[in-house]
Design an enzyme around this catalytic site. Structure first.
Site, PDB file in Angstrom:
ATOM      1  N   SER A 676       0.810  -1.219   0.000  1.00  0.00           N
ATOM      2  CA  SER A 676       0.000   0.000   0.000  1.00  0.00           C
ATOM      3  C   SER A 676       0.837   1.259   0.000  1.00  0.00           C
ATOM      4  O   SER A 676       0.287   2.351   0.053  1.00  0.00           O
ATOM      5  CB  SER A 676      -0.943   0.003   1.215  1.00  0.00           C
ATOM      6  N   LYS A 719      -7.536   2.816   7.609  1.00  0.00           N
ATOM      7  CA  LYS A 719      -6.566   3.840   7.212  1.00  0.00           C
ATOM      8  C   LYS A 719      -7.200   5.231   7.257  1.00  0.00           C
ATOM      9  O   LYS A 719      -6.567   6.210   7.681  1.00  0.00           O
ATOM     10  CB  LYS A 719      -6.043   3.543   5.806  1.00  0.00           C
TER      11      LYS A 719
END
Length: 778
Positions: A676, A719
């Site tokens: 990511s 997130k």
């Protein structure tokens, strides 16, 4: 002693000695020893045998081997099925090692023969007769040497050979036998051996006396057993229920009145029959008694009456847990299906989320809402299969596994069974407990669960199993396949505020002996605690800080300093100290060569700062910050893409020939990995090389390909919550993740700007500050 020396392979012996004229079998398994045997077989089949000083040493050094040994001839060599060799050797004569020759494959030594030194013939004859007399008495006492051996020894006329043959047949320590091997003077050897046999006779006499005492003690025990049996018969005639007979009657009554199935009752009664016959002092007696007690304590048919009322369950879940709407919705759906099908057979729920988000308390609420008993076992650190399946009864201290122990605590066959921290199981040489859990969690198999201690199958099909985990990637694939995941990602600040007001503060007031009138914590003070004193997905640290406030308040009230404590935003620091964190982790100003990424960890989402710098060099790429393989590959992919598009990005086309580049992810002690961080690294690289600042309010997540495409990621909700906690206002994320926006709470979504992207060019357009002058490009 001859002066001629020979070079021979050496076979070190463990725990035995070979004397001249002896013929015996040796089992050889060590690599060096096998190589020595094979080398001898290639030559004239002669090998040198010497004993090790310590048996425990597997690979002895020259210092660990006695210098005096025996020349021997290999008569026969046979390979056994287990890989070792059985060798038949014949001792020839004594020898001494002069030196060890270095060889990695086997021991090779220079050896010379040691000639025997004869003594006075008459004295030797007298010593031989005395020795034979002593040996004859030794044979009578020890019974380890046969009469045939004694007959053979009597006919030997050579003094040295007689001493060697007798030494090989008596029980002596290796050190004592080695001393005899090293004596080359036959008269001295006979004298020394006579002394040793004399001592051995004394020891054997003492052993015989001790054996007689033990025998008389055993006879006494047998007599007591006979009298005890007579007493039992008398008690039975008198109807006296004291003693073991009364205990057996009570156990039989309990078994017959229990709710055991017929097959289990038959097993229990059979074991009870064995228990009745075994002496009470026997170890087996306590083993059988323990087994019967476990059979009696387990629930076999007892059930709690289910009351699956969806509205009632919803009230309990709402009352005990704020937020988590989708999680509660899925639980209610699950209960509704159970009510309609009237069967518990269905997917096993697994609550996945960071610590402190309420996974265990949710399981308790489910048990409360369906009126079932609740039992919890922790699987953290379990690495022994016997922890799940139990130990076999043949082992000392055997017990059932944790599943059966949990059922005993539950007292019903249909409890809510929480398998806590299922991702923390591991395995080692004692087995794989996660494989044992497959049978527990499979609805098709768990109706016949087999525990090694209980031995009989136990029905777990009525149990409602719920598992919890912090990190789904740590759950083995086959186990994961049997469970349905329900994700608890964490709480927003507003949710934490409500949880603190409605649950945590009242709970801590009660635990610290305070009343509402004693302590008031204002909302702005709670919000300050949430922002500046905690940084977590759950509420455990928040509860600890509230407990700290309550303790401080309790001290002030008890010491009569105050009658009532009101905690405001300004007074919070007086009670619990200075703030631990800075609210919002984003940079105070736009930075060149620094970009903020978003990561998903085992304790929820987190922000990740990535820094890049360059300096004169030859294109070397350095990566630091305890990065895993995935993040290293992401950095390489970003670097390659930027090289291919350097001119279009406003970067010198030959930068990789002029500069070394260093990519660093701070907090080096924390391991970082996962797909990511690709676009974050690429953005930081472009920022440093093009001398363009990155917007401080922007955070990003997404993986990159060599063509600049942005790939989807996982954990967008977690997130996003971490970015919101850090004060970020804009999030750049992969376009393929737009479907995940629905999972983000509305209160958070409204305060953030989401920019979906599918190519790195779009990322750079939104992340980098616009150039004011063309000259800024470098």
């Amino acid at each position: 002693m001859t002066n001629d020396s020979k070079q021979l392979p050496l076979l070190p012996l463990r725990g035995l000695l070979v004397f001249p004229t002896m013929v015996l079998h040796l089992d050889v398994g060590r690599d060096k020893s096998v190589a020595a045997i094979e080398k001898a077989m290639v030559g004239d089949q002669t090998i040198f045998l010497a004993a090790q000083k310590r048996v425990s040493i597997d690979d002895p050094s020259p210092e660990e081997i006695y210098r005096i040994g025996t020349f021997a001839k290999i008569k026969q060599m046979l390979k056994l099925p287990n890989g070792t060799f059985r060798v038949l050797v014949e001792g020839l004569y004594r020898g001494e090692i002069l030196r060890f020759i270095e060889n990695d494959d086997e021991f090779v030594v220079d050896v010379q023969e040691l000639e025997e030194i004869p003594g006075n013939r008459l004295e030797e004859e007298a010593l031989m007769r005395n020795l034979l007399s002593q040996f004859e008495q030794y044979v009578k006492i020890s019974r380890k040497v046969t009469q045939e051996t004694l007959s053979t020894v009597v006919d030997i006329e050579e003094p040295g050979r007689l001493a060697d043959i007798i030494t090989s047949h008596i029980s002596l320590k290796i050190k004592e036998k080695q001393e005899l091997l090293e004596i080359v003077n036959t008269q001295e050897r006979l004298q020394h051996l006579t002394n040793l046999i004399s001592n051995e006779k004394k020891v054997l006499d003492l052993e015989k006396k001790i054996g007689q005492r033990v025998k008389s003690s055993m006879e006494k025990t047998q007599k007591e057993y006979y009298l005890r049996e007579q007493l039992k018969a008398i008690q039975k005639e008198l109807g006296d229920k004291e003693g073991k007979s009364g205990e057996v009657s009570d156990l039989r009554e309990k078994i017959e009145k229990s709710d055991m199935p017929k097959r289990i009752m038959e097993v229990a009664l059979k074991e009870l029959g064995r228990y009745e016959k075994v002496p009470q002092s026997s170890a087996e007696s306590s083993v059988i008694r323990n087994y019967l007690e476990w059979l009696l304590s387990l629930p076999w048919t007892a059930k709690s009456q289910d009351t699956i009322e969806i509205n009632h369950a919803k009230e309990i879940l709402d009352d005990e847990h704020y937020g988590l709407e989708k999680v509660k919705e899925r639980i209610l759906e699950y209960l509704a299906v159970q009510k309609l099908t009237n069967s518990i057979k269905g997917p096993i729920l697994c609550l996945v989320g960071p610590p402190g988000v309420g996974k265990t308390s949710l399981a308790k609420s489910i048990a409360k809402s369906v009126n079932r008993n609740f039992v919890r076992i922790s699987l953290g650190g379990v690495r022994d299969e016997a922890e799940i399946r139990g130990h076999r009864r043949t082992y000392i201290g055997a017990m059932p596994g944790r599943i059966i122990q949990g059922m005993k605590k539950a007292k019903t066959v249909n409890p809510v069974f929480l398998l806590d921290e299922i991702d923390k199981m591991s395995n080692d040489f004692r087995g794989d407990p996660s494989s044992a859990m497959l049978e527990v969690l499979d609805p098709e198999q768990n109706s016949n669960f087999s525990d090694h201690f209980i031995e009989e199958t136990y029905d777990l099909s009525n149990v409602l199993f719920i598992a919890t985990a912090n990190y789904v990637n740590n759950i083995p694939g086959p186990l994961l396949d049997r469970m349905e995941l329900i994700s608890l990602s964490g709480y927003t600040e507003i949710e934490k505020l409500h949880i603190a007001k409605e649950h945590l503060v009242p709970k801590q007031l009660k635990e610290n002996g305070l009343k509402k009138g004693n302590l008031q914590i204002r909302d702005e003070a709670l919000m300050k605690v949430i922002r500046l004193y905690t940084r977590e997905a759950g509420v455990r640290t928040l509860e600890r800080q509230i407990a700290k406030i309550c303790r401080k308040a309790a001290k002030l009230i008890v010491s009569d300093e105050r009658k009532r404590v009101v905690v405001t935003e300004k007074s919070i620091a007086e009670l619990i100290g200075k703030p631990i964190f800075r609210y919002g982790q984003m940079e105070k100003e736009n930075q060149i060569g620094a970009a903020t990424g978003l990561a998903y960890t085992s304790v929820g989402g987190d922000t990740l700062s990535i820094e890049v710098t360059h300096y004169p060099g030859k294109g070397k790429l350095t990566l630091t910050g305890k990065l895993g393989e995935v993040m290293r590959e992401s950095a390489q992919a970003a670097f390659s893409y930027i090289r291919s598009r350097a001119q279009e990005l406003g970067i010198e086309s030959d930068f990789y020939e002029k500069y070394d580049i260093h990519i660093h992810v701070p907090e080096g002690a924390t391991p970082k990995d996962g797909p990511s961080a690709g676009i974050t690294m690429a953005t930081a690289l472009v920022s440093a090389l093009a001398n363009r600042a990155v917007k401080k309010e922007v955070a990003m997540t997404g993986e990159i390909t060599l063509r600049g495409r942005v790939l989807p990621i996982g954990g967008l909700k977690e997130k996003t919550l971490s970015a919101h906690r850090a004060g970020i206002t804009t999030i750049i994320f992969p376009e393929d993740n737009q479907k995940d926006l629905d999972d983000i709470p509305d209160s958070v979504r409204q305060e953030l700007t989401f920019i979906p992207v599918d190519h790195l060019d779009q990322v750079l357009k939104h992340a980098l500050v616009e150039e004011k002058h063309e000259s800024n490009k470098s």
